[in-house]
Design a protein around this motif. Structure first.
Motif, PDB file in Angstrom:
ATOM      1  N   LEU A  79      38.399  73.559 -28.228  1.00  0.00           N
ATOM      2  CA  LEU A  79      37.991  73.989 -29.428  1.00  0.00           C
ATOM      3  C   LEU A  79      36.515  74.946 -28.998  1.00  0.00           C
ATOM      4  CD1 LEU A  79      39.007  71.817 -32.331  1.00  0.00           C
ATOM      5  CD2 LEU A  79      39.706  74.184 -32.010  1.00  0.00           C
ATOM      6  N   ARG A  80      35.723  74.085 -28.237  1.00  0.00           N
ATOM      7  CA  ARG A  80      34.573  74.638 -27.922  1.00  0.00           C
ATOM      8  C   ARG A  80      34.610  75.947 -27.071  1.00  0.00           C
ATOM      9  NH1 ARG A  80      30.385  70.133 -26.147  1.00  0.00           N
ATOM     10  NH2 ARG A  80      29.260  71.957 -26.235  1.00  0.00           N
ATOM     11  N   GLU A  81      35.476  75.824 -25.893  1.00  0.00           N
ATOM     12  CA  GLU A  81      35.774  76.913 -25.240  1.00  0.00           C
ATOM     13  C   GLU A  81      36.348  78.094 -25.823  1.00  0.00           C
ATOM     14  OE1 GLU A  81      38.390  75.650 -22.035  1.00  0.00           O
ATOM     15  OE2 GLU A  81      36.965  74.575 -21.341  1.00  0.00           O
ATOM     16  N   ARG A  82      37.104  77.916 -26.951  1.00  0.00           N
ATOM     17  CA  ARG A  82      37.687  78.927 -27.815  1.00  0.00           C
ATOM     18  C   ARG A  82      36.534  79.695 -28.600  1.00  0.00           C
ATOM     19  NH1 ARG A  82      41.988  77.196 -31.825  1.00  0.00           N
ATOM     20  NH2 ARG A  82      42.982  76.702 -30.153  1.00  0.00           N
ATOM     21  N   ILE A  83      35.676  78.692 -29.172  1.00  0.00           N
ATOM     22  CA  ILE A  83      34.508  79.534 -30.034  1.00  0.00           C
ATOM     23  C   ILE A  83      33.423  80.114 -28.982  1.00  0.00           C
ATOM     24  CG2 ILE A  83      32.375  78.594 -31.377  1.00  0.00           C
ATOM     25  CD1 ILE A  83      34.374  76.369 -32.713  1.00  0.00           C
ATOM     26  N   ALA A  84      33.229  79.560 -27.986  1.00  0.00           N
ATOM     27  CA  ALA A  84      32.415  80.186 -26.993  1.00  0.00           C
ATOM     28  C   ALA A  84      32.750  81.540 -26.642  1.00  0.00           C
ATOM     29  CB  ALA A  84      32.075  79.341 -25.775  1.00  0.00           C
ATOM     30  N   ILE A  86      34.817  83.740 -28.165  1.00  0.00           N
ATOM     31  CA  ILE A  86      34.536  84.555 -29.327  1.00  0.00           C
ATOM     32  C   ILE A  86      33.199  84.822 -29.509  1.00  0.00           C
ATOM     33  CG2 ILE A  86      34.973  84.698 -31.952  1.00  0.00           C
ATOM     34  CD1 ILE A  86      37.154  82.932 -31.583  1.00  0.00           C
ATOM     35  N   LEU A  87      32.191  83.986 -29.348  1.00  0.00           N
ATOM     36  CA  LEU A  87      30.886  84.203 -29.703  1.00  0.00           C
ATOM     37  C   LEU A  87      30.313  85.062 -28.470  1.00  0.00           C
ATOM     38  CD1 LEU A  87      29.508  80.734 -31.093  1.00  0.00           C
ATOM     39  CD2 LEU A  87      29.877  82.818 -32.301  1.00  0.00           C
ATOM     40  N   ASP A  88      30.482  85.116 -27.435  1.00  0.00           N
ATOM     41  CA  ASP A  88      30.418  85.568 -26.286  1.00  0.00           C
ATOM     42  C   ASP A  88      30.660  87.207 -26.382  1.00  0.00           C
ATOM     43  OD1 ASP A  88      29.354  83.650 -24.850  1.00  0.00           O
ATOM     44  OD2 ASP A  88      30.897  83.346 -23.532  1.00  0.00           O
ATOM     45  N   HIS A  89      31.871  87.388 -27.113  1.00  0.00           N
ATOM     46  CA  HIS A  89      32.344  88.677 -27.570  1.00  0.00           C
ATOM     47  C   HIS A  89      31.316  89.525 -28.503  1.00  0.00           C
ATOM     48  CE1 HIS A  89      35.694  87.945 -24.928  1.00  0.00           C
ATOM     49  NE2 HIS A  89      36.065  89.162 -24.794  1.00  0.00           N
ATOM     50  N   VAL A  90      31.253  88.541 -29.593  1.00  0.00           N
ATOM     51  CA  VAL A  90      30.470  89.064 -30.758  1.00  0.00           C
ATOM     52  C   VAL A  90      29.097  89.639 -30.136  1.00  0.00           C
ATOM     53  CG1 VAL A  90      29.501  88.283 -32.914  1.00  0.00           C
ATOM     54  CG2 VAL A  90      31.753  87.706 -32.344  1.00  0.00           C
ATOM     55  N   LEU A  91      28.380  88.599 -29.540  1.00  0.00           N
ATOM     56  CA  LEU A  91      27.163  88.653 -29.043  1.00  0.00           C
ATOM     57  C   LEU A  91      26.847  90.006 -28.475  1.00  0.00           C
ATOM     58  CD1 LEU A  91      25.805  84.984 -28.557  1.00  0.00           C
ATOM     59  CD2 LEU A  91      25.357  86.427 -30.424  1.00  0.00           C
ATOM     60  N   VAL A 102      38.514  87.773 -36.829  1.00  0.00           N
ATOM     61  CA  VAL A 102      37.113  87.032 -37.055  1.00  0.00           C
ATOM     62  C   VAL A 102      37.503  85.839 -37.736  1.00  0.00           C
ATOM     63  CG1 VAL A 102      35.060  87.292 -38.624  1.00  0.00           C
ATOM     64  CG2 VAL A 102      36.339  89.275 -37.172  1.00  0.00           C
ATOM     65  N   GLU A 103      38.661  85.691 -38.414  1.00  0.00           N
ATOM     66  CA  GLU A 103      38.714  84.596 -39.451  1.00  0.00           C
ATOM     67  C   GLU A 103      39.166  83.348 -38.583  1.00  0.00           C
ATOM     68  OE1 GLU A 103      40.125  87.438 -39.663  1.00  0.00           O
ATOM     69  OE2 GLU A 103      39.617  88.156 -41.764  1.00  0.00           O
ATOM     70  N   THR A 104      39.639  83.657 -36.977  1.00  0.00           N
ATOM     71  CA  THR A 104      39.718  82.702 -36.261  1.00  0.00           C
ATOM     72  C   THR A 104      38.477  81.710 -35.889  1.00  0.00           C
ATOM     73  OG1 THR A 104      41.639  84.024 -35.223  1.00  0.00           O
ATOM     74  CG2 THR A 104      40.803  82.166 -33.835  1.00  0.00           C
ATOM     75  N   LEU A 105      37.541  82.341 -35.953  1.00  0.00           N
ATOM     76  CA  LEU A 105      36.113  81.777 -35.727  1.00  0.00           C
ATOM     77  C   LEU A 105      35.935  80.669 -36.766  1.00  0.00           C
ATOM     78  CD1 LEU A 105      33.981  81.422 -33.806  1.00  0.00           C
ATOM     79  CD2 LEU A 105      32.497  83.338 -35.216  1.00  0.00           C
ATOM     80  N   GLY A 106      36.118  81.079 -37.980  1.00  0.00           N
ATOM     81  CA  GLY A 106      35.985  79.886 -39.107  1.00  0.00           C
ATOM     82  C   GLY A 106      36.819  79.120 -38.830  1.00  0.00           C
ATOM     83  N   GLU A 107      38.119  79.162 -38.721  1.00  0.00           N
ATOM     84  CA  GLU A 107      39.257  78.343 -38.795  1.00  0.00           C
ATOM     85  C   GLU A 107      39.030  77.131 -37.310  1.00  0.00           C
ATOM     86  OE1 GLU A 107      42.609  80.295 -38.084  1.00  0.00           O
ATOM     87  OE2 GLU A 107      42.745  81.361 -40.213  1.00  0.00           O
TER      88      GLU A 107
END
Length: 492
Positions: A79-84, A86-91, A102-107
């Motif tokens: 989960l941490r790798e998945r979140i990281a 997504i955040l890398d792409h956003v940042l 985007v909803e995937t991040l909250g889930e």
């Protein structure tokens, strides 16, 4: 049935603790009596069986909990790798990976929160409100325990009866004590063995009292007196045999280079000297060197044992005091220098920043005395310690900045370090100039102006007051709640 065991947590259980628990629990005592009554080996076999059962159950429950924890940690890592990702792409302002919303991040955050919460509640995370079952079939599980016990010949875990040591103690007894033991063994063999093998003082007293009650009127007062002494002798020999075997001692002696120390350990105390030789020979050699440097004789076994015990108790109390103080001082919001096991290293014990921004410099004095007259780390060595701590804090910040160029230190910490350095310079000037009679007041004022507090704690001791001379410098005793109980002054 539970899966393959990987962790074997049961092997870390102490045999004496298992038997002490059995002596203290009425249901376990009844279990021992029932099994002993239906076994040719009596009390010995029932105790071995109980120890085996406890170790096996601890193994299986440990595997269940630890296996579940590892699985959760693996899911958390994913989960941490998945979140990281997504955040890398956003940042970076780039488009999200294909198929990712985007909803995937909250889930993912919600799943991570759930996994972390369940990780802190291992039993609930495994079975919830259901009973904790180690196997689908209780009968099959019980049979596997018994088969495993029988395959081991009735021996269990780390414990086996030191029959040779008990036999040697019996042979060394005077004839009248042997006669009392033989008579008791003929009349009440189970009760006699229970008295010999009791692991605690209270258990021993209860078992001996029960034995004497059962023998009431069948042994003379003189025989009962000799029996009590004989039971004590056998129990002590058994305990020594459990603590140390000939093979373990031979192996420990082979690791000792100093012939004087080797001879002393060979004939020394099994509870302290020999245990240290087995478990920490490096520490034993260091303490022996210090003992000899301070004038201890090479053949003074009792003196060395007393030196070891004093050092261990003092060291242990110091470590316990530092850690207890750190976790008891709610006024400190941030520790710049936390507790550690190096209690013999000169310097302050703890340095922290309070909620009000004041810097606390603490020295834990976990002494048995109620009053303290000297705190060298906060008095004559205060300038040296302020400078050393400040330099250590700046070095730590520099290392963090080298490892992470983007690291920005907390402004409160930089301000605290500057105030410590400024206080050191001012106190150094005060020590070199002006009247000695006004020096304490000037040092106290310099510390107060720079918002520095000097405090003494006694989290594992009895210190409740300090001398007027220390109070004049601005020191005070800081309460840490209920004191940690101290170990007894006596010992085996």
């Amino acid at each position: 049935m539970t899966g393959p065991r990987r962790f074997r947590a049961g092997r870390f259980l102490d045999a004496a603790a298992v038997h002490a628990a059995a002596d203290a629990n009425p249901r376990l005592r009844q279990f021992l009596r029932t099994v002993a009554a239906h076994s040719e080996a009596g009390e010995v076999r029932s105790r071995r069986l109980l120890e085996h059962l406890i170790r096996r159950v601890v193994d299986d429950v440990g595997d269940l909990h630890l296996g579940n924890a590892l699985n959760r940690l693996e899911r958390i890592a994913v989960l941490r790798e998945r979140i990281a990702g997504i955040l890398d792409h956003v940042l970076e302002g780039s488009a999200l990976p294909e198929g990712v919303r985007v909803e995937t991040l909250g889930e993912s955050f919600e799943q991570l929160r759930t996994e972390m919460r369940e990780l802190s509640r291992p039993r609930d995370g495994i079975v919830g409100d259901a009973p904790l079952r180690l196997a689908e079939d209780a009968g099959a599980y019980a049979n596997s325990l018994l088969r495993e016990f029988e395959a081991g010949g009735g021996a269990s875990g780390l414990h086996s009866e030191p029959a040779a040591a008990v036999s040697d103690a019996f042979r060394a007894m005077p004839a009248n004590r042997k006669a009392a033991l033989r008579r008791a063994a003929e009349l009440e063999p189970t009760a006699l063995w229970r008295a010999v093998t009791a692991e605690t003082e209270s258990g021993k007293r209860a078992a001996v009292a029960d034995l004497e009650t059962r023998l009431g009127g069948r042994l003379t007062p003189g025989e009962l007196s000799r029996l009590r002494t004989a039971v004590e002798d056998l129990g002590r020999a058994r305990s020594r045999g459990l603590q140390m075997t000939g093979a373990r001692l031979t192996e420990a002696l082979a690791r000792i280079a100093d012939p004087d120390l080797r001879a002393l350990v060979a004939g020394g105390d099994v509870w302290l000297t020999q245990q240290l030789a087995v478990h920490n020979p490096e520490a034993l050699a260091t303490l022996w060197r210090r003992f000899r440097d301070r004038g201890g004789r090479a053949d003074d076994g009792p003196g060395f044992r007393a030196y070891l015990r004093h050092d261990m108790v003092t060291y242990g109390r110091g470590v316990l005091g530092e850690y207890s103080a750190a976790f008891s001082l709610s006024s400190i919001e941030l520790f710049l220098k936390g507790p550690d096991a190096n209690v013999k290293v000169a310097g302050t014990d703890l340095v922290g920043i309070g909620h009000d921004g004041w810097v606390w410099l603490l020295d834990d004095k976990s002494h048995r005395a109620t009053s303290v007259s000297g705190v060298s780390s906060l008095t004559e060595n205060l300038v040296t310690n302020l400078r050393r701590d400040a330099a250590d804090f700046r070095d730590a910040i520099a290392r963090l900045q080298r490892d992470d160029p983007g690291f920005t230190p907390d402004p409160r910490i930089l301000d605290a370090i500057s105030r410590m350095e400024d206080a050191a310079a001012e106190i150094d000037r005060i020590n070199r100039r002006g009247s000695a009679s006004t020096r304490p007041a000037r040092i106290s004022r310099a510390l107060e102006e720079r918002r520095l507090r000097l405090r003494v704690t006694s989290a594992a001791g009895e210190v409740r007051e300090i001398t007027q001379a220390l109070r004049d410098l601005g020191l005070a005793v800081e309460p840490t709640g209920t004191p940690v109980p101290l170990p007894p002054t006596g010992g085996r």
